[in-house]
Scaffold this active site. Structure first.
Site, PDB file in Angstrom:
ATOM      1  N   GLU A 137       0.891  -1.173   0.000  1.00 54.93           N
ATOM      2  CA  GLU A 137       0.000   0.000   0.000  1.00 54.93           C
ATOM      3  C   GLU A 137       0.917   1.206   0.000  1.00 54.93           C
ATOM      4  O   GLU A 137       1.627   1.470   0.968  1.00 54.93           O
ATOM      5  CB  GLU A 137      -0.914  -0.035   1.220  1.00 54.93           C
ATOM      6  N   CYS A 145      -2.608   8.388   4.434  1.00 55.83           N
ATOM      7  CA  CYS A 145      -2.458   7.940   3.042  1.00 55.83           C
ATOM      8  C   CYS A 145      -3.679   8.294   2.210  1.00 55.83           C
ATOM      9  O   CYS A 145      -3.626   8.279   0.981  1.00 55.83           O
ATOM     10  CB  CYS A 145      -2.217   6.435   2.994  1.00 55.83           C
TER      11      CYS A 145
END
Length: 503
Positions: free
Chosen positions: A236, A273
């Site tokens: 990720e 994020c």
């Protein structure tokens, strides 16, 4: 290497890394045939161990990360909830996808043999945690929880931004597993970049879970791919998380959108994020943005960034973005011990000549507003986006069902793993339907790192053909001793809930 040694900053040696991986492999061999109920009890015991140490964990995390105790308490609660949700998920047996095709002499393409398929755990998983979520995406975070839930062993490489917290959390995880009777070595903590690189390349490691920067993730992904036996790399890597405001929504609730946008991109000092790093709004005068932005920016309370390294990277990224042709500074911000938010603005034509405007992440409390003149220009802009974890449309009821909205949604869905309507991306709940992923460079695969579906990353299917009933794995036996869902000759058979609970 002991957890105390990790806390003191000592680096894991090559020999210690190999010892940890080999012990994890031996533990995996003992654990892989345990029932879903037993593995669920292991996860629940880890959750209880983390709760027991909550006060100490939060205090250490606050000291090492500069995040508030309130934020950290909520994040730890999330991690505990996640472990218990995964326990519930694997206890049901859904993740095994047990499928049975009995022999059928009259099968449409000719006689069919008896063939049965089930998901099995991969083995030892190497996990790399993130700095920005010291609980949710770190030692006892999503990758560790989902790998353990799948039945794998985990060797976790601690993030250097919070070494004491990593060691303390790891001790709780080990204690929880031991208390529930899990094999020794099922979880281990290692430290240091060299150990991290060796972890990716160790032949007994069968998959990697990673949360972090695109550059760091890509380097490890390349190592995983170059192995004699390449392994899956579930990375990720973040993203820009573009938000599109339709003309109608901009006209009807401009100030509200700006206020919510500021709250979202400054949340956690912009170190999520899923921070919205891009806001697409209709063309107009920059002065029209100034007042609502200034009003909204009076609210956020700041704090130091996670580490000096991140602070330096943030300042450099904003400086570089501010200096690109056509980029104007709406809110200059600052870069001291507690940075003040920065807002930049540019017109669509600048992005067409310099697409990097849409692709450079500023990891911190900064964001870029891009102004488009019409729907056609907006679609061209969105078409320049790289893979995203999320994209968002801020619209109105009048936008719903319009061809332009439908086309915009399709383009956004092609480029992101989660598309939001009139919400903001800085919130990733743990649930059954959650998808936290997206096309590269947001992630390195088409899987999710959040939610119950994350468990399946660390499983692989195995089919058994022609085997005697008594020699089959329990999930594939007709008697179904584990009392799990089975798909038999194309039709799902699910045990009664009371039977699942009693298994």
């Amino acid at each position: 290497m002991s957890q105390d040694s990790n806390a003191k900053g000592q680096q894991t040696t090559t020999a210690e890394l190999a010892q940890a991986v080999e012990a994890a492999h031996e533990a995996f061999l003992k654990a892989r045939s345990e029932t879903p109920r037993t593995k669920a009890e292991w996860l629940e015991s880890v959750a209880s161990a983390l709760e027991a140490d909550a006060e100490a964990l939060v205090q250490v995390a606050a000291r090492e990360t500069h995040l508030s105790e309130q934020r950290l308490t909520g994040e730890l609660r999330r991690s505990v909830f996640q472990l218990r949700l995964f326990a519930e998920e694997i206890r049901s047996g859904e993740h095994l996808d047990a499928t049975i095709d009995h022999a059928d002499p009259d099968w449409g393409m000719g006689p069919r043999p008896d063939i049965r398929r089930v998901n099995v755990p991969l083995g030892v998983v190497g996990v790399f945690g993130a700095s920005n979520f010291p609980f949710a995406f770190s030692v006892a975070g999503g990758d560790t929880a989902s790998a353990l839930a799948a039945g794998c062993a985990v060797v976790h490489k601690a993030h250097e931004a919070h070494p004491e917290l990593a060691a303390l959390t790891a001790a709780a995880v080990v204690r929880g597993l031991e208390a529930a009777g899990a094999p020794a070595g099922l979880f281990a903590l290692v430290t240091g970049r060299e150990a991290g690189a060796e972890l990716v390349q160790h032949p007994l490691v069968k998959a990697i879970g990673f949360t972090g920067s695109t550059a760091g993730g890509r380097a490890l992904m390349d190592l995983a791919a170059k192995r004699p036996e390449p392994i899956p790399f579930y990375g990720e890597l973040g993203g820009i998380n573009a938000v599109v405001v339709t003309p109608i929504a901009w006209h009807e609730r401009r100030d509200e959108v700006i206020s919510e946008y500021v709250a979202s991109f400054t949340l956690g000092m912009g170190q999520f994020c899923t921070k919205p790093g891009l806001l697409f709004v209709p063309a107009g005068e920059d002065a029209d943005l100034q007042e609502p932005l200034n009003a909204a920016l009076r609210e956020p309370a700041g704090h130091s960034l996670l580490s000096p390294h991140l602070a330096a990277g943030y300042a450099k990224a904003v400086e570089e973005m501010s200096g690109r042709p056509g980029v104007r500074v709406l809110v200059p911000g600052s870069f001291g011990e507690v940075p003040q938010p920065t807002v930049l603005v540019a017109d669509a034509r600048e992005a067409f000549s310099d697409p990097e405007l849409l692709r450079r992440e500023m990891f911190g409390p900064a964001s870029l507003v891009l102004r488009y003149s019409d729907g056609e220009e907006l679609l061209r802009l969105v078409g320049l986006l790289e893979g995203q974890l999320t994209t968002t449309i801020q619209g109105t009821a009048g936008d719903v069902g319009q061809d332009s909205t439908n086309e915009l949604t399709e383009v956004l869905a092609e480029r992101s793993g989660r598309v939001l309507w009139n919400q903001w991306p800085t919130g990733v709940t743990v649930s059954y339907a959650q998808h936290h992923g997206g096309p590269y460079p947001a992630t390195s695969s088409n899987t999710t790192s959040v939610g119950t579906a994350a468990i399946r990353r660390f499983l692989r299917p195995v089919a058994y053909q022609g085997w005697p009933e008594a020699a089959l794995p329990e999930p594939l036996q007709d008697a179904n001793p584990w009392r799990i869902p089975q798909r038999v000759d194309g039709a799902w058979r699910r045990p009664e809930p009371e039977a699942v609970a009693a298994s």
